[in-house]
Enzyme design. Structure first.
Site, mmCIF file in Angstrom:
data_model
loop_
_atom_site.group_PDB
_atom_site.id
_atom_site.type_symbol
_atom_site.label_atom_id
_atom_site.label_comp_id
_atom_site.label_asym_id
_atom_site.label_seq_id
_atom_site.Cartn_x
_atom_site.Cartn_y
_atom_site.Cartn_z
ATOM 1 C CG ASP A 404 -2.185 0.755 1.059
ATOM 2 O OD1 ASP A 404 -2.329 1.472 0.058
ATOM 3 O OD2 ASP A 404 -3.062 0.644 1.942
ATOM 4 C CD GLU A 459 -9.675 3.685 -0.137
ATOM 5 O OE1 GLU A 459 -9.236 2.874 0.703
ATOM 6 O OE2 GLU A 459 -8.938 4.386 -0.840
#
Length: 651
Positions: A404, A459
């Site tokens: 990430d 998200e």
């Protein structure tokens, strides 16, 4: 992997300067698409479709340190044409298991490089193949300029800078209204009623930065991140701050193939979604064995903040909570759970868990129930100690890594992607890139690259109301044309915008329940998240059981009906079953579904669709069953921000 028929015609022009060379033309196999190539001081290309110009002023060149313009300083030797008709077998198929790869290729041979142009029925691509010796060269710049007629509409994925999460909303505006100096990511889509659409992107990027486009007064021009010499420490563990850059974009081998520059051309909106050129142009498989690669669905913890209820322990980032996730995954036949940020001792020390997590115990527990574990990591620790971290993950029995906050697209980071794909493959592990740039075909070489983010996904519902059905209906025609996308669907607190609240720990999802379920068929993702809490999924067993039946890889895809940003209706085949899905924007629609794509025989069909009251209560749905065959037509209704999904199983 491919069976090819080659027919080469050699056109010899002797040794002459580029300005003396005759203009070359190549057409697509069906004759509709045509490319004219004219090497002067730069190489100029023009694209026409059905005899009408689409783009007539593409210019390209390579600027190499110590040499300057590669085109302007090189002597032309000869040209040849090849007709190719191949079959690509995909290791992890997300659109079609077998891909017909048919094109005509024009190669212009110069003294120090070849310029290759491929013309497909649905697009053109070109690249440089340099022959400058084995010693490294410094590429100062790769020029690409082109203009699109001002009346075309652009779906603009604008970036503020080259350090980015590459997650874009799409501003829809005429080309003439795009601000001069605007910086755009790819893919970049241009449409006009009555005209073929154009999508620009790139493929097969190795040891080289990604290209961005800057809008100028005369059109679009290439922009690249330069080689990073130094970075600065930020306030947070995930900040990427460039301290010093070189004056070149890549230091690379003088003998190499450069990335493909791709212009997809689509006669219909359905053709935009079916385009597979990024995968077709990518380099071939580099792994000897792919049998261990297991696509599937994954229970995700972060979106719902581990909010589970009805248990006798405190939920959170702890072993008991993740055993609950494993139990949930096993109950519905999901292949994976993921431990996102928070599981490790610190975000920079991912070789040890936090005191409340026993990774080895979770892996052991999951193995007993047929559920594997994926772990999250920042990219920097992996970059600095890749072997050490992956060896520890392997020792625990972990089957994948979600990496990430990468946020860069320069040469060094592009090489990091391949290095991680290689090293995870050695250990039979998957990799899911987040905070990541767009796909450019790496997964064809390394099919263990199981997903990419690089998308404004679900998200964002945690903090804003912009993940609308219009945005979700733009993605299949824009970002998804580059490849797989980790949108992370599955929100079950379904509402329309007038009832929406941004809640970080208990997020809502805009649109109907059937709209969310349809994403599991529409969005191409060999690793597909179930983002909501297991507690919500247990409460909504009927919906969860339906999602659990939907696979994540596909043998065949048929785009039945589509309009950019408005709606899509498609069918995908896995084994003997077909999975049909429709998604809609905020305007209700009625479509006719023609089942002629089915094979012979009768099919039992289970339909999940908007309920009659879903315009008011977005969670309202209907589940019904019937039978169909290939002669059947069915009228289907898509409510506001709605969906329609069917599983057709051969009887």
């Amino acid at each position: 992997m491919a069976k090819s028929f080659f027919l080469k015609c050699f056109l010899f022009f002797g040794f002459m300067g580029p300005s003396m060379m005759a203009q070359q033309q190549i057409k697509s196999p069906n004759g509709k698409l045509s490319v004219e190539v004219n090497p002067m001081e730069q190489i100029t290309l023009s694209i026409s479709y059905d005899g009408k110009w689409l783009i007539d002023d593409i210019t390209t060149d390579l600027n190499v340190a110590g040499r300057g313009s590669l085109v302007g300083s090189s002597r032309f030797k000869k040209a040849d044409v090849a007709k190719i008709n191949s079959l690509i077998e995909t290791a992890v198929p997300t659109k079609n298991r077998q891909i017909k790869d048919e094109y005509n290729q024009l190669t212009l041979h110069f003294a120090k490089f070849d310029f290759e142009v491929r013309c497909y029925n649905n697009g053109i691509a070109f690249r440089y193949h340099t022959k400058l010796g084995s010693r490294p060269i410094e590429v100062v710049h790769e020029t690409l300029n082109f203009s699109i007629r001002p009346e075309f509409t652009c779906y603009l994925p604008e970036e503020k800078q080259l350090i980015s999460h590459f997650e874009n909303y799409f501003e829809v505006l005429p080309v003439s209204d795009i601000t001069s100096g605007a910086l755009a990511n790819a893919p970049l889509l241009f449409t006009k009623d009555g005209q073929p659409s154009i999508s620009f992107t790139e493929s097969n990027i190795y040891d080289y930065p990604h290209m961005f486009l800057t809008k100028g007064s005369l059109g679009f021009s290439s922009t690249f991140p330069k080689v990073v010499l130094k970075t600065k420490e930020g306030r947070r563990d995930r900040d990427e701050i460039i301290g010093e850059e070189a004056d070149y974009i890549a230091k690379t081998s003088g003998n190499r193939e450069f990335p493909w520059r791709v212009f997809m051309v689509s006669e219909t909106d359905e053709d935009i979604v079916s385009n597979n050129l990024v995968y077709q142009l990518a380099g071939p498989l580099k792994l000897e064995d792919t049998s261990w690669i297991k696509p599937g669905k994954v229970a995700w913890d972060w979106w719902s903040a581990n909010n589970i209820d009805g248990v006798d322990f405190e939920s959170g980032i702890n072993t008991q909570t993740y055993k609950y996730y494993i139990d949930f995954a096993a109950h519905y036949g999901l292949e994976y759970i993921i431990l996102d940020e928070g599981w490790s001792k610190t975000t920079t020390n991912v070789k040890a868990p936090n005191p409340n997590i026993d990774v080895a115990e979770l892996v052991k527990y999951g193995n007993q129930k047929g559920v594997s574990v994926i772990l999250w990591s920042l990219w920097r620790p992996l970059d600095e100690d890749m072997a050490g971290i992956l060896n520890q993950f392997q020792a625990w029995g972990v089957k994948g890594v979600k990496v990430d906050f990468i946020q860069r697209a320069d040469q060094y980071v592009v090489n990091f992607y391949e290095r991680l794909a290689q090293e995870t493959a050695k250990r039979h592990m998957l990799v899911d890139f987040h905070g990541a740039f767009k796909p450019t075909g790496l997964r064809r070489a390394y099919p263990n690259v199981i997903n990419y983010e690089g998308v404004k996904g679900l998200e964002n519902d945690k903090w804003e109301d912009k993940i609308t059905s219009e945005h979700e209906l733009t993605l299949p025609f824009t970002r998804m044309t580059a490849g797989i996308l980790d949108f992370t669907p599955g929100g079950f607190d379904n509402v329309h915008k007038e009832n929406f609240m941004a809640r970080f720990d208990r997020p809502m999802a805009l649109g109907t329940r059937a709209h969310q379920v349809a994403m599991y068929v529409v969005y191409e993702a060999p690793l597909q998240m179930l983002s909501d809490t297991p507690s919500n999924y247990y409460r909504e067993d009927e919906t969860t059981s339906f999602i659990a039946k939907i696979p994540t890889i596909w043998d065949e895809t048929v785009i039945l009906d589509a309009k950019v940003s408005d709606y899509i209706l498609l069918a995908r085949k896995n084994g003997d079953s077909w999975y049909v899905a429709g998604m809609n924007d905020a305007t209700p629609k009625e479509l006719t579904l023609d089942f002629s794509f089915l094979g012979e025989g009768n099919y039992a069909i289970q339909i999940f669709k908007d309920g009659v009251n879903s315009d008011k209560n977005a969670r309202d749905y209907v589940l019904e069953e019937t039978t169909v065959d290939s002669t059947k037509k069915m009228d289907i209704k898509l409510n506001k921000s709605g969906g329609w999904v069917a599983i057709a199983t051969k009887m």
